[in-house]
Design an enzyme around this catalytic site. Structure first.
Site, PDB file in Angstrom:
ATOM      1  N   ARG A  37      -0.432  -9.168  13.106  1.00 15.03           N
ATOM      2  CA  ARG A  37      -1.055  -8.142  12.249  1.00 15.03           C
ATOM      3  C   ARG A  37      -1.822  -8.788  11.101  1.00 15.03           C
ATOM      4  NH1 ARG A  37       4.044  -5.055  10.990  1.00 15.03           N
ATOM      5  NH2 ARG A  37       2.793  -3.870   9.522  1.00 15.03           N
ATOM      6  N   ARG A  52      11.940  -5.016   4.785  1.00 14.74           N
ATOM      7  CA  ARG A  52      11.440  -3.632   4.689  1.00 14.74           C
ATOM      8  C   ARG A  52      12.302  -2.669   5.489  1.00 14.74           C
ATOM      9  NH1 ARG A  52       5.257  -1.786   5.396  1.00 14.74           N
ATOM     10  NH2 ARG A  52       5.308  -2.853   7.404  1.00 14.74           N
ATOM     11  N   LYS A  71       0.828  -1.215   0.000  1.00 14.68           N
ATOM     12  CA  LYS A  71       0.000   0.000   0.000  1.00 14.68           C
ATOM     13  C   LYS A  71       0.863   1.266   0.000  1.00 14.68           C
ATOM     14  CE  LYS A  71      -1.942  -1.173   3.901  1.00 14.68           C
ATOM     15  NZ  LYS A  71      -1.199  -2.445   4.165  1.00 14.68           N
ATOM     16  N   ARG A 114      11.172  -1.096  11.180  1.00 12.95           N
ATOM     17  CA  ARG A 114      10.036  -0.847  12.071  1.00 12.95           C
ATOM     18  C   ARG A 114       9.983  -1.907  13.163  1.00 12.95           C
ATOM     19  NH1 ARG A 114       4.739   0.179   8.480  1.00 12.95           N
ATOM     20  NH2 ARG A 114       3.830  -1.000  10.205  1.00 12.95           N
ATOM     21  N   ARG A 133      -9.756   0.612   8.342  1.00  9.85           N
ATOM     22  CA  ARG A 133      -9.269  -0.724   8.659  1.00  9.85           C
ATOM     23  C   ARG A 133     -10.304  -1.537   9.422  1.00  9.85           C
ATOM     24  NH1 ARG A 133      -3.421   0.277   8.540  1.00  9.85           N
ATOM     25  NH2 ARG A 133      -2.255  -1.621   8.922  1.00  9.85           N
TER      26      ARG A 133
HETATM   27  P1  ADP Z   1       1.021  -1.864   7.509  1.00  9.59           P
HETATM   28  O1  ADP Z   1       0.391  -1.284   6.320  1.00  9.59           O
HETATM   29  O2  ADP Z   1       2.391  -2.365   7.262  1.00  9.59           O
HETATM   30  O3  ADP Z   1       0.171  -2.855   8.211  1.00  9.59           O
HETATM   31  P2  ADP Z   1       0.603   0.678   8.889  1.00  9.59           P
HETATM   32  O4  ADP Z   1       1.736   1.609   8.898  1.00  9.59           O
HETATM   33  O5  ADP Z   1      -0.561   0.965   8.014  1.00  9.59           O
HETATM   34  O6  ADP Z   1       1.218  -0.754   8.602  1.00  9.59           O
HETATM   35  O7  ADP Z   1       0.045   0.495  10.364  1.00  9.59           O
HETATM   36  C1  ADP Z   1       0.900   0.235  11.455  1.00  9.59           C
HETATM   37  C2  ADP Z   1       0.090   0.166  12.735  1.00  9.59           C
HETATM   38  O8  ADP Z   1      -0.548   1.432  12.975  1.00  9.59           O
HETATM   39  C3  ADP Z   1      -1.049  -0.846  12.740  1.00  9.59           C
HETATM   40  O9  ADP Z   1      -0.617  -2.141  13.109  1.00  9.59           O
HETATM   41  C4  ADP Z   1      -1.986  -0.221  13.778  1.00  9.59           C
HETATM   42  O10 ADP Z   1      -1.514  -0.444  15.084  1.00  9.59           O
HETATM   43  C5  ADP Z   1      -1.845   1.260  13.502  1.00  9.59           C
HETATM   44  N1  ADP Z   1      -2.840   1.762  12.511  1.00  9.59           N
HETATM   45  C6  ADP Z   1      -2.559   2.350  11.309  1.00  9.59           C
HETATM   46  N2  ADP Z   1      -3.689   2.689  10.667  1.00  9.59           N
HETATM   47  C7  ADP Z   1      -4.714   2.299  11.471  1.00  9.59           C
HETATM   48  C8  ADP Z   1      -6.134   2.344  11.354  1.00  9.59           C
HETATM   49  N3  ADP Z   1      -6.744   2.877  10.279  1.00  9.59           N
HETATM   50  N4  ADP Z   1      -6.865   1.818  12.367  1.00  9.59           N
HETATM   51  C9  ADP Z   1      -6.290   1.296  13.471  1.00  9.59           C
HETATM   52  N5  ADP Z   1      -4.964   1.217  13.644  1.00  9.59           N
HETATM   53  C10 ADP Z   1      -4.166   1.706  12.648  1.00  9.59           C
HETATM   54  P1  ADP Z   2       2.234  -1.847   3.196  1.00  7.53           P
HETATM   55  O1  ADP Z   2       2.184  -0.342   3.189  1.00  7.53           O
HETATM   56  O2  ADP Z   2       1.042  -2.468   2.521  1.00  7.53           O
HETATM   57  O3  ADP Z   2       2.477  -2.409   4.562  1.00  7.53           O
HETATM   58  P2  ADP Z   2       4.810  -1.555   1.795  1.00  7.53           P
HETATM   59  O4  ADP Z   2       4.485  -0.729   0.617  1.00  7.53           O
HETATM   60  O5  ADP Z   2       5.534  -0.908   2.906  1.00  7.53           O
HETATM   61  O6  ADP Z   2       3.466  -2.298   2.331  1.00  7.53           O
HETATM   62  O7  ADP Z   2       5.606  -2.839   1.288  1.00  7.53           O
HETATM   63  C1  ADP Z   2       6.072  -3.822   2.213  1.00  7.53           C
HETATM   64  C2  ADP Z   2       7.476  -4.260   1.797  1.00  7.53           C
HETATM   65  O8  ADP Z   2       7.408  -4.983   0.563  1.00  7.53           O
HETATM   66  C3  ADP Z   2       8.443  -3.099   1.549  1.00  7.53           C
HETATM   67  O9  ADP Z   2       9.716  -3.523   1.920  1.00  7.53           O
HETATM   68  C4  ADP Z   2       8.332  -2.867   0.041  1.00  7.53           C
HETATM   69  O10 ADP Z   2       9.524  -2.317  -0.505  1.00  7.53           O
HETATM   70  C5  ADP Z   2       8.120  -4.295  -0.467  1.00  7.53           C
HETATM   71  N1  ADP Z   2       7.268  -4.373  -1.674  1.00  7.53           N
HETATM   72  C6  ADP Z   2       6.218  -3.581  -1.994  1.00  7.53           C
HETATM   73  N2  ADP Z   2       5.663  -3.974  -3.174  1.00  7.53           N
HETATM   74  C7  ADP Z   2       6.389  -5.060  -3.587  1.00  7.53           C
HETATM   75  C8  ADP Z   2       6.316  -5.924  -4.733  1.00  7.53           C
HETATM   76  N3  ADP Z   2       5.360  -5.771  -5.690  1.00  7.53           N
HETATM   77  N4  ADP Z   2       7.220  -6.934  -4.826  1.00  7.53           N
HETATM   78  C9  ADP Z   2       8.164  -7.107  -3.865  1.00  7.53           C
HETATM   79  N5  ADP Z   2       8.289  -6.330  -2.773  1.00  7.53           N
HETATM   80  C10 ADP Z   2       7.408  -5.314  -2.624  1.00  7.53           C
END
Ligand code: ADP
Ligand code: ADP
Ligand code: ZN
Length: 212
Positions: free
Chosen positions: A167, A123, A13, A156, A88
């Protein structure tokens, strides 16, 4: 154009949001980045959010809705915005509808759970701007340094395997239902996230009716 990027943790994302910002010229709103910034600045919100985030649990809906409502009301969101990682929960999605936040397309980026751990262990995120990198799939030009702002790249705390597993469970239990919610409203677009970053980006652009 107002978009939501939906998908499991690690689906891509944040990575896709960054590309869409450049392509569409509208801002990305990442609740995860906003909460991490609040934590780094030691604000009240950051203190409240920390224990949930460290455990890989969801931060309470009221806190999230407050920050999102304020953010989408900013002038730079007038021409549209990309919501990354929000809503979410069903309650968050319903509250956005109730507040009249108009959503055109909800793009679900689909990646099987089995592929996620490798993405998370590789990541690296920018401590300053939140940009997301991967040591193999999307490395920065200079190791440890953000291409776009020069900030330091860090791991992270919640990307350790145990927390990632939790998660993913939270995603399946609380977030995945949003696909049905938006499908019923005719706004769900599904994209294969298990391909190259560029390939997924093309599919997203097609799914939202933008020229590739
Ligand atoms: P990822 O996309 O890798 O799961 P995010 O950066 O979107 O990670 O979210 C990291 C953490 O921040 C989540 O595990 C949660 O604790 C919190 N968080 C982020 N967005 C939301 C949301 N919309 N609702 C509830 N918790 C959230
Ligand atoms: P999210 O916001 O959904 O948690 P990220 O965009 O941070 O996900 O991506 C998670 C990890 O996977 C990062 O290290 C990113 O560079 C990698 N990544 C994202 N898209 C791809 C892809 N299409 N193929 C391989 N690795 C990817
Ligand atoms: Zn940066």
């Amino acid at each position: 154009m107002n978009l939501i990027l939906l998908g499991a943790p690690g689906a891509g994302k944040g990575t896709q949001a960054e590309l869409l910002v450049k392509r569409l010229g509208i801002p990305a709103i990442s609740t995860g980045n906003m909460l991490r910034e609040a934590m780094a600045n030691g604000t009240e919100l950051g203190k409240l959010a920390k224990k949930y985030m460290d455990e890989g649990a969801l931060v309470p809906d009221e806190l999230i809705l407050g920050i999102v409502a304020d953010r989408v009301a900013q002038p730079d969101c007038e021409k549209g915005f990309i919501l990354d990682g929000v809503p979410r929960t069903l309650a968050q999605a319903e509250a956005l509808e109730a507040k009249g936040v108009k959503i055109d397309h909800v793009v679900s980026i689909e990646v099987d759970d089995g592929k996620i751990e490798g993405r998370m262990t590789g990541r690296r995120v920018c401590a300053k701007c939140g940009a997301s990198y991967h040591i193999v799939a999307n490395p920065p030009k200079t190791e440890g340094v953000c291409d776009s702002c020069g900030g330091e790249l860090i791991i992270r705390k919640d990307d350790k395997p145990e927390t990632v597993r939790h998660r993913l469970e939270v995603y399946h239990a609380s977030t995945e239902v949003l696909k049905d919610f938006y499908a019923k409203l005719g706004r769900l677009r599904t994209v294969n996230g298990d391909q190259s970053i560029e390939g997924a980006n093309e599919d997203i652009l097609k799914a939202i009716g933008a020229k590739v």
